[in-house]
Design a protein around this motif. Structure first.
Motif, PDB file in Angstrom:
ATOM      1  N   LYS A 157     -15.749 -93.832 -29.620  1.00 44.44           N
ATOM      2  CA  LYS A 157     -15.750 -93.096 -28.348  1.00 44.44           C
ATOM      3  C   LYS A 157     -14.430 -92.360 -28.149  1.00 44.44           C
ATOM      4  O   LYS A 157     -14.397 -91.202 -27.719  1.00 44.44           O
ATOM      5  N   LEU A 158     -13.331 -93.030 -28.485  1.00 44.40           N
ATOM      6  CA  LEU A 158     -12.019 -92.412 -28.317  1.00 44.40           C
ATOM      7  C   LEU A 158     -11.793 -91.299 -29.345  1.00 44.40           C
ATOM      8  O   LEU A 158     -11.086 -90.325 -29.065  1.00 44.40           O
ATOM      9  N   GLN A 159     -12.409 -91.434 -30.509  1.00 51.95           N
ATOM     10  CA  GLN A 159     -12.283 -90.391 -31.514  1.00 51.95           C
ATOM     11  C   GLN A 159     -12.849 -89.074 -30.982  1.00 51.95           C
ATOM     12  O   GLN A 159     -12.308 -87.993 -31.263  1.00 51.95           O
ATOM     13  N   ARG A 160     -13.893 -89.140 -30.218  1.00 51.20           N
ATOM     14  CA  ARG A 160     -14.471 -87.941 -29.603  1.00 51.20           C
ATOM     15  C   ARG A 160     -13.485 -87.286 -28.643  1.00 51.20           C
ATOM     16  O   ARG A 160     -13.519 -86.076 -28.422  1.00 51.20           O
ATOM     17  N   ARG A 161     -12.599 -88.100 -28.063  1.00 49.71           N
ATOM     18  CA  ARG A 161     -11.610 -87.579 -27.099  1.00 49.71           C
ATOM     19  C   ARG A 161     -10.296 -87.182 -27.765  1.00 49.71           C
ATOM     20  O   ARG A 161      -9.327 -86.848 -27.094  1.00 49.71           O
ATOM     21  N   GLY A 162     -10.257 -87.259 -29.093  1.00 46.09           N
ATOM     22  CA  GLY A 162      -9.054 -86.844 -29.798  1.00 46.09           C
ATOM     23  C   GLY A 162      -8.069 -87.945 -30.080  1.00 46.09           C
ATOM     24  O   GLY A 162      -6.924 -87.678 -30.460  1.00 46.09           O
ATOM     25  N   VAL A 163      -8.483 -89.198 -29.911  1.00 42.97           N
ATOM     26  CA  VAL A 163      -7.614 -90.338 -30.211  1.00 42.97           C
ATOM     27  C   VAL A 163      -7.983 -90.857 -31.595  1.00 42.97           C
ATOM     28  O   VAL A 163      -9.091 -91.341 -31.810  1.00 42.97           O
ATOM     29  N   GLY A 164      -7.061 -90.756 -32.542  1.00 42.88           N
ATOM     30  CA  GLY A 164      -7.348 -91.187 -33.895  1.00 42.88           C
ATOM     31  C   GLY A 164      -7.555 -92.682 -33.988  1.00 42.88           C
ATOM     32  O   GLY A 164      -6.833 -93.458 -33.376  1.00 42.88           O
ATOM     33  N   ASP A 436     -18.096 -69.430 -28.459  1.00 44.54           N
ATOM     34  CA  ASP A 436     -18.705 -69.536 -27.130  1.00 44.54           C
ATOM     35  C   ASP A 436     -18.291 -70.864 -26.496  1.00 44.54           C
ATOM     36  O   ASP A 436     -18.630 -71.932 -26.997  1.00 44.54           O
ATOM     37  N   TYR A 437     -17.555 -70.793 -25.406  1.00 42.93           N
ATOM     38  CA  TYR A 437     -17.086 -71.998 -24.713  1.00 42.93           C
ATOM     39  C   TYR A 437     -17.854 -72.256 -23.417  1.00 42.93           C
ATOM     40  O   TYR A 437     -17.386 -73.003 -22.549  1.00 42.93           O
ATOM     41  N   SER A 438     -19.014 -71.656 -23.270  1.00 41.00           N
ATOM     42  CA  SER A 438     -19.740 -71.759 -21.996  1.00 41.00           C
ATOM     43  C   SER A 438     -20.117 -73.192 -21.646  1.00 41.00           C
ATOM     44  O   SER A 438     -20.232 -73.541 -20.457  1.00 41.00           O
ATOM     45  N   SER A 439     -20.284 -74.061 -22.638  1.00 39.65           N
ATOM     46  CA  SER A 439     -20.671 -75.448 -22.353  1.00 39.65           C
ATOM     47  C   SER A 439     -19.477 -76.346 -22.052  1.00 39.65           C
ATOM     48  O   SER A 439     -19.651 -77.523 -21.741  1.00 39.65           O
ATOM     49  N   LEU A 440     -18.268 -75.814 -22.123  1.00 33.17           N
ATOM     50  CA  LEU A 440     -17.069 -76.603 -21.865  1.00 33.17           C
ATOM     51  C   LEU A 440     -16.642 -76.412 -20.412  1.00 33.17           C
ATOM     52  O   LEU A 440     -16.355 -75.299 -19.968  1.00 33.17           O
ATOM     53  N   THR A 441     -16.594 -77.516 -19.682  1.00 31.38           N
ATOM     54  CA  THR A 441     -16.207 -77.485 -18.273  1.00 31.38           C
ATOM     55  C   THR A 441     -14.725 -77.806 -18.130  1.00 31.38           C
ATOM     56  O   THR A 441     -14.242 -78.804 -18.664  1.00 31.38           O
ATOM     57  N   ILE A 442     -14.006 -76.957 -17.406  1.00 34.37           N
ATOM     58  CA  ILE A 442     -12.571 -77.129 -17.176  1.00 34.37           C
ATOM     59  C   ILE A 442     -12.320 -77.216 -15.668  1.00 34.37           C
ATOM     60  O   ILE A 442     -12.867 -76.430 -14.888  1.00 34.37           O
ATOM     61  N   SER A 443     -11.469 -78.180 -15.291  1.00 35.35           N
ATOM     62  CA  SER A 443     -11.124 -78.367 -13.885  1.00 35.35           C
ATOM     63  C   SER A 443      -9.658 -78.026 -13.662  1.00 35.35           C
ATOM     64  O   SER A 443      -8.793 -78.379 -14.468  1.00 35.35           O
ATOM     65  N   ARG A 444      -9.363 -77.371 -12.575  1.00 41.19           N
ATOM     66  CA  ARG A 444      -8.002 -76.934 -12.292  1.00 41.19           C
ATOM     67  C   ARG A 444      -7.072 -78.098 -11.932  1.00 41.19           C
ATOM     68  O   ARG A 444      -5.845 -77.952 -12.007  1.00 41.19           O
ATOM     69  N   ASP A 445      -7.642 -79.260 -11.590  1.00 40.91           N
ATOM     70  CA  ASP A 445      -6.799 -80.375 -11.132  1.00 40.91           C
ATOM     71  C   ASP A 445      -6.986 -81.643 -11.966  1.00 40.91           C
ATOM     72  O   ASP A 445      -6.733 -82.741 -11.503  1.00 40.91           O
ATOM     73  N   ASP A 446      -7.408 -81.499 -13.227  1.00 41.82           N
ATOM     74  CA  ASP A 446      -7.642 -82.682 -14.060  1.00 41.82           C
ATOM     75  C   ASP A 446      -7.188 -82.395 -15.494  1.00 41.82           C
ATOM     76  O   ASP A 446      -8.003 -82.110 -16.370  1.00 41.82           O
ATOM     77  N   LEU A 447      -5.889 -82.489 -15.742  1.00 42.77           N
ATOM     78  CA  LEU A 447      -5.349 -82.163 -17.052  1.00 42.77           C
ATOM     79  C   LEU A 447      -5.909 -83.066 -18.143  1.00 42.77           C
ATOM     80  O   LEU A 447      -6.386 -82.591 -19.177  1.00 42.77           O
ATOM     81  N   VAL A 451      -8.242 -81.989 -21.389  1.00 35.98           N
ATOM     82  CA  VAL A 451      -7.917 -82.228 -22.799  1.00 35.98           C
ATOM     83  C   VAL A 451      -9.023 -83.033 -23.467  1.00 35.98           C
ATOM     84  O   VAL A 451      -9.455 -82.719 -24.586  1.00 35.98           O
ATOM     85  N   ALA A 452      -9.488 -84.067 -22.783  1.00 33.21           N
ATOM     86  CA  ALA A 452     -10.567 -84.892 -23.336  1.00 33.21           C
ATOM     87  C   ALA A 452     -11.840 -84.069 -23.528  1.00 33.21           C
ATOM     88  O   ALA A 452     -12.528 -84.198 -24.543  1.00 33.21           O
ATOM     89  N   ALA A 453     -12.145 -83.217 -22.545  1.00 35.24           N
ATOM     90  CA  ALA A 453     -13.348 -82.389 -22.644  1.00 35.24           C
ATOM     91  C   ALA A 453     -13.234 -81.386 -23.792  1.00 35.24           C
ATOM     92  O   ALA A 453     -14.200 -81.153 -24.525  1.00 35.24           O
ATOM     93  N   ALA A 454     -12.056 -80.798 -23.958  1.00 33.64           N
ATOM     94  CA  ALA A 454     -11.856 -79.835 -25.049  1.00 33.64           C
ATOM     95  C   ALA A 454     -11.973 -80.527 -26.403  1.00 33.64           C
ATOM     96  O   ALA A 454     -12.574 -79.983 -27.342  1.00 33.64           O
ATOM     97  N   ASN A 455     -11.404 -81.732 -26.521  1.00 34.49           N
ATOM     98  CA  ASN A 455     -11.528 -82.484 -27.767  1.00 34.49           C
ATOM     99  C   ASN A 455     -12.979 -82.852 -28.048  1.00 34.49           C
ATOM    100  O   ASN A 455     -13.454 -82.761 -29.190  1.00 34.49           O
TER     101      ASN A 455
END
Length: 686
Positions: A157-164, A436-447, A451-455
């Protein structure tokens, strides 16, 4: 997917200033009658070369890097936020500033993804106020994982978020069936840069090991864990056991040895002790017909370490990995502690880059092609791409002519080599189709969430390739990247827009400077497809043996000489360059110089090169090459490069000229000069 990267690792790239020979005048052949510089004004100097960087007290034949850049080294200070500083960093700073302009403009409009991502990073007060709250649920899930199966699921699960986790995992092309995607599994799991940091008997590395354990204890303490020192020692011992199982970097670069197909059942039989089924299910890679395992014995060894390590230690290990991966997005105490070790101790940089620089880098990683599309529109005009395209075609033609002249390659192999060259794909500047990044949701107040969503987006993009046709238009770098790469399974070379600038390339500069700069880079990357590993891939990108045994024998005899030559270099007392690790890159530099030199002379169409500022065309070509490799370093960064990087430090890349006859003719290097090699000792692969 295996890729041969030209340089970056920017922070790891360093240079050895060489031995100073003050008081010696340059060779007489370096002084020629002056002539007019080109009419168009380039960005650097009068014709593209920074002559103020020369140290003319040093003979070119004694130390060419110091002659060509010694004064630059003397007057240049490494910025406080850098571990090393050279021409690549100069361009990186320019790219950062340009990208910042794009992102700040975008952040003025809420709802713009790249602007919102940037704004979320720049809100430092919010990050400090949240502390470790954003990752607290992840830490809680790790603590709740009471058995090995549950821990393996958390790793996935963490690998999906970019944690090796314990193993590296990605989707790439099958080297022996390059028209298909496959899941790659390889060794991983270390907190220090390489197995040598755990295992090598070296006083400096022993000190780093002690400092690393103190860092681990500090991170556990910062999240409120008790008995941190003892728990940190247990984490370190676990990682040391992993390091013992790891292959060396030299072993890991062998394309044949790292190609091992396993069925899923093979994982249970060959690497018992790890809950593979649960892990694969959570990672989204179960049910594949086969998998590529890079370092089989390492995977086996790591599975055993997992089975032998107490549950509590595995939990601590994963919690620290979360903190390390996300420290830059959390509150100041965690961020500072992480940088103090990974920045200052490991690389020598006393200060962390300004927050806006880190923000630019993070958005560039997460939404790279969305940013890149705007970058290209602003900073890479069509005429720049057209000029670069033309230069690439000339280099490819020169490579074809070089192939015909090779004495060690059999005629039947040359036919296949030309077929491979004809099938070659150069990619210049930017992709033909933007992501195409249309399926990636970004929030202005949740850094952290961004990052987790982008990973997770990038991870899922990899999974989505399975069973699909190969995307031959895909790029592995963004247009803002100061780098280039060769990809053998795609039979391509790739040059992002940002590297196609001075000192590498300037349409208004003297052609000799461009051929010595970006021309050598192009030849370098092109030659990777014919180096000791790239040669194993045919015109279709398939890993197969298409050379004769006699070709391989003759070729290896030459490359062994280059390994020995680089093994002898000692940039730090007691720490030599690893000729076997750096072989591919050293060979590519040698080939790049030979091919770009030929291409430069082809571009003259039989006319003599003009004399400019007393320098011949050949002299300007080699000085243009040396200019690119001007760089200063901090000792920890240089040490790290020597231990882990397949690229030699900058001045030793410049020193490649000592193998080239034309350089001797250009600068009058002779017996008795420090760099002089007798003709029989010069390595002539290309």
């Amino acid at each position: 997917m295996r890729r041969s990267i030209l340089v970056l690792s920017l922070l790891a790239t360093a240079a050895f200033a060489g031995v100073s020979h003050a008081g010696k005048a340059p060779a007489k052949s370096a002084v020629k009658p002056a002539a007019q510089a080109p009419a168009a004004k380039p960005q650097i100097g009068t014709f593209g070369l920074d002559e103020t960087g020369f140290d003319r007290t040093i003979k070119p034949g004694d130390d060419f890097a110091a002659f060509a850049g010694g004064d630059w080294v003397k007057r240049t200070e490494i910025p406080a936020d850098r571990a090393s500083y050279g021409m690549f960093h100069v361009l990186q700073d320019l790219s950062l500033e340009r990208t910042r302009t794009i992102l700040e403009a975008a952040s003025a409009t809420p709802g713009d993804k790249i602007g919102d991502f940037y704004a979320s990073f720049m809100d430092e007060k919010a990050a400090d106020a949240k502390g470790i709250t954003p990752v607290q649920p992840w830490l809680g899930e790790i603590k709740a994982a009471g058995d090995r199966t549950a821990i393996a699921v958390e790793m996935a699960k963490l690998q999906r978020r970019g944690v090796g986790g314990l193993f590296g995992l990605n989707v790439g092309q099958d080297d022996k069936a390059p028209d298909q995607y496959i899941v790659n599994v390889y060794q991983g799991g270390l907190g220090l840069p390489d197995r040598d940091y755990y295992l090598k008997d070296d006083a400096k590395l022993a000190q780093i090991r002690t400092q690393y354990q103190a860092y681990l204890a500090q991170m556990l303490t910062l999240i409120g864990e008790a008995n941190a020192e003892a728990r940190a020692a247990a984490i370190f011992n676990m990682e040391k056991n992993l390091a013992t199982a790891h292959w060396t970097r030299i072993e890991s670069r062998d394309a044949d040895k790292t190609y091992n197909k396993w069925s899923f059942a093979d994982f249970e039989g060959k690497a018992p002790g790890f809950p593979w089924a649960a892990y694969a299910g959570a990672a989204g890679v179960s049910g594949q017909a086969s998998y590529l395992v890079g370092m089989p014995s390492a995977v086996t060894g790591e599975a055993k370490v997992f089975a032998d390590t107490p549950i509590a230690v595995l939990q601590d290990y994963m919690m620290v990995r979360v903190l390390r991966s996300y420290a830059g997005y959390l509150s100041k105490p965690i961020n500072d502690a992480n940088f103090a070790f990974y920045g200052t101790i490991l690389t020598g940089a006393p200060q962390q880059p300004l927050r806006w620089k880190r923000a630019v880098g993070t958005v560039g990683q997460g939404l790279g092609e969305a940013v890149g599309e705007q970058y290209v529109a602003r900073y890479f005009p069509p005429e720049s791409k057209a000029a670069a395209d033309s230069l690439v075609k000339n280099i490819i033609a020169a490579m074809g002519a070089r192939l015909d002249k090779l004495e060690w390659m059999a005629p039947e192999t040359k036919v296949k080599a030309h077929a491979k060259l004809a099938a070659f794909t150069p990619k210049i500047g930017y992709p033909a189709k933007w992501r195409d990044y249309s399926s990636l949701t970004i929030s202005r107040d949740d850094l952290v969430g961004n990052v987790a969503a982008a990973n997770a987006f990038e991870y899922q993009r990899g999974l989505n390739k399975l069973g699909k046709p190969i995307d031959r238009g895909e790029w592995g770098m963004t247009p803002m990247t100061i780098n280039a790469y060769a990809n053998p399974v795609m039979n391509e070379i790739v040059f992002p827009a940002a590297i196609l600038q001075p000192p590498f390339f300037d349409a208004k500069a003297d052609p000799a400077i461009n051929y010595g700069g970006i021309g050598v880079v192009i030849g370098h990357e092109l030659s990777h497809h014919f180096d000791d590993q790239g040669r194993k891939y045919d015109a279709t990108g398939k890993l197969t043996e298409w050379w004769t045994p006699e070709d391989v024998k003759r070729f290896t005899a030459l490359t062994d000489k280059l390994v020995k030559q680089y093994d002898a270099y000692e940039p730090i007392p007691g720490q030599h360059i690893q000729g076997g690790l750096t072989l591919g890159e050293n060979m590519a530099d040698l080939a790049g110089l030979a091919v770009a030199y030929d291409a430069y002379h082809r571009s003259l169409h039989g006319k003599p090169a003009p004399i400019i500022d007393g320098l011949t065309g050949d002299q300007r070509f080699y000085l243009g090459y040396a200019q690119v490799w001007r760089i200063k370093f901090r000792e920890p960064a240089l040490r790290s490069q020597l231990l882990t990087d397949p690229h030699s430090p900058g001045a030793f890349r410049t020193a490649e000229v000592r193998n080239i006859d034309a350089w001797y003719a250009a600068f009058g290097a002779k017996p008795g000069d420090a760099m002089y090699l007798a003709p029989a000792d010069r390595v002539r692969v290309w």
